[in-house]
Write a protein that holds these residues in place. Structure first.
Motif, PDB file in Angstrom:
ATOM      1  N   PRO A 181      16.533  17.821   7.197  1.00 27.72           N
ATOM      2  CA  PRO A 181      16.133  17.626   5.798  1.00 27.72           C
ATOM      3  C   PRO A 181      15.590  16.220   5.515  1.00 27.72           C
ATOM      4  CG  PRO A 181      18.246  18.747   5.894  1.00 27.72           C
ATOM      5  CD  PRO A 181      17.922  18.287   7.295  1.00 27.72           C
ATOM      6  N   TYR A 182      16.233  15.207   6.119  1.00 22.43           N
ATOM      7  CA  TYR A 182      15.747  13.836   5.912  1.00 22.43           C
ATOM      8  C   TYR A 182      14.358  13.654   6.507  1.00 22.43           C
ATOM      9  CZ  TYR A 182      14.980   8.873   6.284  1.00 22.43           C
ATOM     10  OH  TYR A 182      14.402   7.634   6.203  1.00 22.43           O
ATOM     11  N   LEU A 183      14.159  14.102   7.727  1.00 16.58           N
ATOM     12  CA  LEU A 183      12.861  13.930   8.384  1.00 16.58           C
ATOM     13  C   LEU A 183      11.756  14.682   7.641  1.00 16.58           C
ATOM     14  CD1 LEU A 183      13.962  14.127  12.122  1.00 16.58           C
ATOM     15  CD2 LEU A 183      13.425  12.076  10.777  1.00 16.58           C
ATOM     16  N   GLU A 184      12.080  15.842   7.092  1.00 19.89           N
ATOM     17  CA  GLU A 184      11.098  16.589   6.297  1.00 19.89           C
ATOM     18  C   GLU A 184      10.744  15.821   5.025  1.00 19.89           C
ATOM     19  OE1 GLU A 184      10.885  20.743   3.819  1.00 19.89           O
ATOM     20  OE2 GLU A 184      12.023  20.730   5.692  1.00 19.89           O
ATOM     21  N   TRP A 185      11.764  15.282   4.355  1.00 21.60           N
ATOM     22  CA  TRP A 185      11.540  14.485   3.146  1.00 21.60           C
ATOM     23  C   TRP A 185      10.697  13.251   3.469  1.00 21.60           C
ATOM     24  CZ3 TRP A 185      13.243   9.443   2.310  1.00 21.60           C
ATOM     25  CH2 TRP A 185      13.013   8.946   1.029  1.00 21.60           C
ATOM     26  N   LEU A 186      11.028  12.573   4.560  1.00 24.82           N
ATOM     27  CA  LEU A 186      10.291  11.376   4.963  1.00 24.82           C
ATOM     28  C   LEU A 186       8.822  11.699   5.214  1.00 24.82           C
ATOM     29  CD1 LEU A 186      10.419   8.364   5.734  1.00 24.82           C
ATOM     30  CD2 LEU A 186      10.984   9.115   8.056  1.00 24.82           C
ATOM     31  N   SER A 187       8.574  12.784   5.914  1.00 21.82           N
ATOM     32  CA  SER A 187       7.205  13.188   6.211  1.00 21.82           C
ATOM     33  C   SER A 187       6.426  13.499   4.931  1.00 21.82           C
ATOM     34  CB  SER A 187       7.219  14.408   7.132  1.00 21.82           C
ATOM     35  OG  SER A 187       5.918  14.824   7.414  1.00 21.82           O
ATOM     36  N   LYS A 188       7.031  14.236   4.006  1.00 24.22           N
ATOM     37  CA  LYS A 188       6.358  14.586   2.746  1.00 24.22           C
ATOM     38  C   LYS A 188       6.139  13.352   1.887  1.00 24.22           C
ATOM     39  CE  LYS A 188       8.057  19.300   2.356  1.00 24.22           C
ATOM     40  NZ  LYS A 188       8.916  20.209   1.600  1.00 24.22           N
ATOM     41  N   THR A 189       7.121  12.468   1.844  1.00 21.95           N
ATOM     42  CA  THR A 189       7.054  11.306   0.963  1.00 21.95           C
ATOM     43  C   THR A 189       6.022  10.284   1.432  1.00 21.95           C
ATOM     44  OG1 THR A 189       9.373  11.629   0.416  1.00 21.95           O
ATOM     45  CG2 THR A 189       8.451   9.481  -0.094  1.00 21.95           C
ATOM     46  N   THR A 190       5.827  10.165   2.721  1.00 23.83           N
ATOM     47  CA  THR A 190       4.917   9.146   3.249  1.00 23.83           C
ATOM     48  C   THR A 190       3.560   9.703   3.693  1.00 23.83           C
ATOM     49  OG1 THR A 190       5.849   9.341   5.468  1.00 23.83           O
ATOM     50  CG2 THR A 190       6.803   7.665   4.005  1.00 23.83           C
ATOM     51  N   THR A 237       6.900   4.576   6.989  1.00 22.21           N
ATOM     52  CA  THR A 237       5.612   5.217   6.776  1.00 22.21           C
ATOM     53  C   THR A 237       5.276   6.004   8.037  1.00 22.21           C
ATOM     54  OG1 THR A 237       3.369   4.864   5.935  1.00 22.21           O
ATOM     55  CG2 THR A 237       4.165   3.299   7.592  1.00 22.21           C
ATOM     56  N   THR A 238       4.152   6.661   8.041  1.00 22.98           N
ATOM     57  CA  THR A 238       3.764   7.430   9.219  1.00 22.98           C
ATOM     58  C   THR A 238       3.121   6.523  10.261  1.00 22.98           C
ATOM     59  OG1 THR A 238       1.587   7.918   8.312  1.00 22.98           O
ATOM     60  CG2 THR A 238       3.341   9.490   7.813  1.00 22.98           C
ATOM     61  N   PRO A 250       0.852  -1.193   0.000  1.00 21.30           N
ATOM     62  CA  PRO A 250       0.000   0.000   0.000  1.00 21.30           C
ATOM     63  C   PRO A 250       0.884   1.237   0.000  1.00 21.30           C
ATOM     64  CG  PRO A 250      -0.022  -1.056   2.152  1.00 21.30           C
ATOM     65  CD  PRO A 250       0.769  -1.940   1.235  1.00 21.30           C
ATOM     66  N   GLN A 251       0.456   2.247  -0.660  1.00 23.58           N
ATOM     67  CA  GLN A 251       1.233   3.486  -0.746  1.00 23.58           C
ATOM     68  C   GLN A 251       0.653   4.505   0.213  1.00 23.58           C
ATOM     69  OE1 GLN A 251       4.049   3.883  -2.465  1.00 23.58           O
ATOM     70  NE2 GLN A 251       3.887   1.730  -3.004  1.00 23.58           N
ATOM     71  N   PRO A 252       1.376   5.443   0.698  1.00 24.24           N
ATOM     72  CA  PRO A 252       2.797   5.604   0.459  1.00 24.24           C
ATOM     73  C   PRO A 252       3.633   4.943   1.545  1.00 24.24           C
ATOM     74  CG  PRO A 252       1.948   7.596   1.441  1.00 24.24           C
ATOM     75  CD  PRO A 252       0.784   6.626   1.328  1.00 24.24           C
ATOM     76  N   CYS A 253       4.728   4.350   1.166  1.00 22.92           N
ATOM     77  CA  CYS A 253       5.742   3.855   2.089  1.00 22.92           C
ATOM     78  C   CYS A 253       7.064   3.831   1.337  1.00 22.92           C
ATOM     79  CB  CYS A 253       5.395   2.492   2.674  1.00 22.92           C
ATOM     80  SG  CYS A 253       5.433   1.147   1.503  1.00 22.92           S
ATOM     81  N   ILE A 254       8.157   3.793   2.058  1.00 24.67           N
ATOM     82  CA  ILE A 254       9.479   3.813   1.457  1.00 24.67           C
ATOM     83  C   ILE A 254      10.159   2.489   1.794  1.00 24.67           C
ATOM     84  CG2 ILE A 254      11.706   5.000   1.372  1.00 24.67           C
ATOM     85  CD1 ILE A 254      10.203   7.477   2.467  1.00 24.67           C
ATOM     86  N   PRO A 255      10.390   1.614   0.799  1.00 19.78           N
ATOM     87  CA  PRO A 255      10.973   0.310   1.091  1.00 19.78           C
ATOM     88  C   PRO A 255      12.489   0.256   0.952  1.00 19.78           C
ATOM     89  CG  PRO A 255      10.109   0.322  -1.121  1.00 19.78           C
ATOM     90  CD  PRO A 255       9.833   1.690  -0.536  1.00 19.78           C
ATOM     91  N   SER A 256      13.100  -0.643   1.673  1.00 14.54           N
ATOM     92  CA  SER A 256      14.480  -1.071   1.470  1.00 14.54           C
ATOM     93  C   SER A 256      14.568  -2.501   1.966  1.00 14.54           C
ATOM     94  CB  SER A 256      15.467  -0.167   2.208  1.00 14.54           C
ATOM     95  OG  SER A 256      15.263  -0.227   3.595  1.00 14.54           O
ATOM     96  N   SER A 257      15.573  -3.260   1.526  1.00 11.16           N
ATOM     97  CA  SER A 257      15.606  -4.669   1.907  1.00 11.16           C
ATOM     98  C   SER A 257      17.027  -5.172   2.119  1.00 11.16           C
ATOM     99  CB  SER A 257      14.919  -5.524   0.837  1.00 11.16           C
ATOM    100  OG  SER A 257      15.650  -5.473  -0.361  1.00 11.16           O
ATOM    101  N   LEU A 258      17.115  -6.313   2.788  1.00  7.90           N
ATOM    102  CA  LEU A 258      18.359  -7.020   3.043  1.00  7.90           C
ATOM    103  C   LEU A 258      18.064  -8.499   2.868  1.00  7.90           C
ATOM    104  CD1 LEU A 258      21.251  -7.319   4.295  1.00  7.90           C
ATOM    105  CD2 LEU A 258      20.111  -7.421   6.507  1.00  7.90           C
ATOM    106  N   ARG A 259      18.871  -9.194   2.087  1.00 14.45           N
ATOM    107  CA  ARG A 259      18.664 -10.624   1.851  1.00 14.45           C
ATOM    108  C   ARG A 259      19.774 -11.402   2.533  1.00 14.45           C
ATOM    109  NH1 ARG A 259      20.550 -13.083  -3.335  1.00 14.45           N
ATOM    110  NH2 ARG A 259      20.465 -15.268  -2.844  1.00 14.45           N
ATOM    111  N   ARG A 260      19.394 -12.445   3.256  1.00 13.48           N
ATOM    112  CA  ARG A 260      20.368 -13.332   3.891  1.00 13.48           C
ATOM    113  C   ARG A 260      20.136 -14.745   3.392  1.00 13.48           C
ATOM    114  NH1 ARG A 260      19.638 -12.471  10.141  1.00 13.48           N
ATOM    115  NH2 ARG A 260      17.531 -12.900   9.533  1.00 13.48           N
ATOM    116  N   THR A 261      21.207 -15.489   3.201  1.00 12.16           N
ATOM    117  CA  THR A 261      21.082 -16.901   2.867  1.00 12.16           C
ATOM    118  C   THR A 261      21.703 -17.714   3.986  1.00 12.16           C
ATOM    119  OG1 THR A 261      23.149 -16.868   1.625  1.00 12.16           O
ATOM    120  CG2 THR A 261      21.119 -16.511   0.376  1.00 12.16           C
TER     121      THR A 261
END
Length: 83
Positions: free
Chosen positions: A69-78, A35-36, A6-17
């Motif tokens: 600046p990061y927190l402002e971007w995060l708030s606007k983006t999500t 997300t918020t 569902p939008q909006p959210c900002i994804p990132s990932s880490l894969r482990r084997t």
């Protein structure tokens, strides 16, 4: 998961084997979604309902600080687009 997040959210990932206690061919993904707090409950519901495991690890961590600046971007983006 077979559906889009569902939008909006900002994804990132880490894969482990080779996860401890499992076959060396097992893969496990750790995904970080931002997300918020307001939107978190719907994101959690979506993740659990779409995950193939009976009891997936779904947790949240609050962001209590960071660069302005990061927190402002995060708030606007999500931000919720409907309100």
């Amino acid at each position: 998961m077979t559906t889009l997040l569902p939008q909006p959210c900002i994804p990132s990932s880490l894969r482990r084997t080779g996860v401890q206690g499992r076959s060396p061919w097992t893969e496990e993904w750790q995904i970080f979604l931002r997300t918020t707090a307001e939107r978190y409950p719907s994101l959690e519901t979506h993740l659990i309902s779409e995950h193939p495991w009976d009891n997936p690890e779904v947790t949240f961590t609050s962001i209590d600080g960071g660069s302005a600046p990061y927190l402002e971007w995060l708030s606007k983006t999500t931000a919720n687009p409907s309100g």
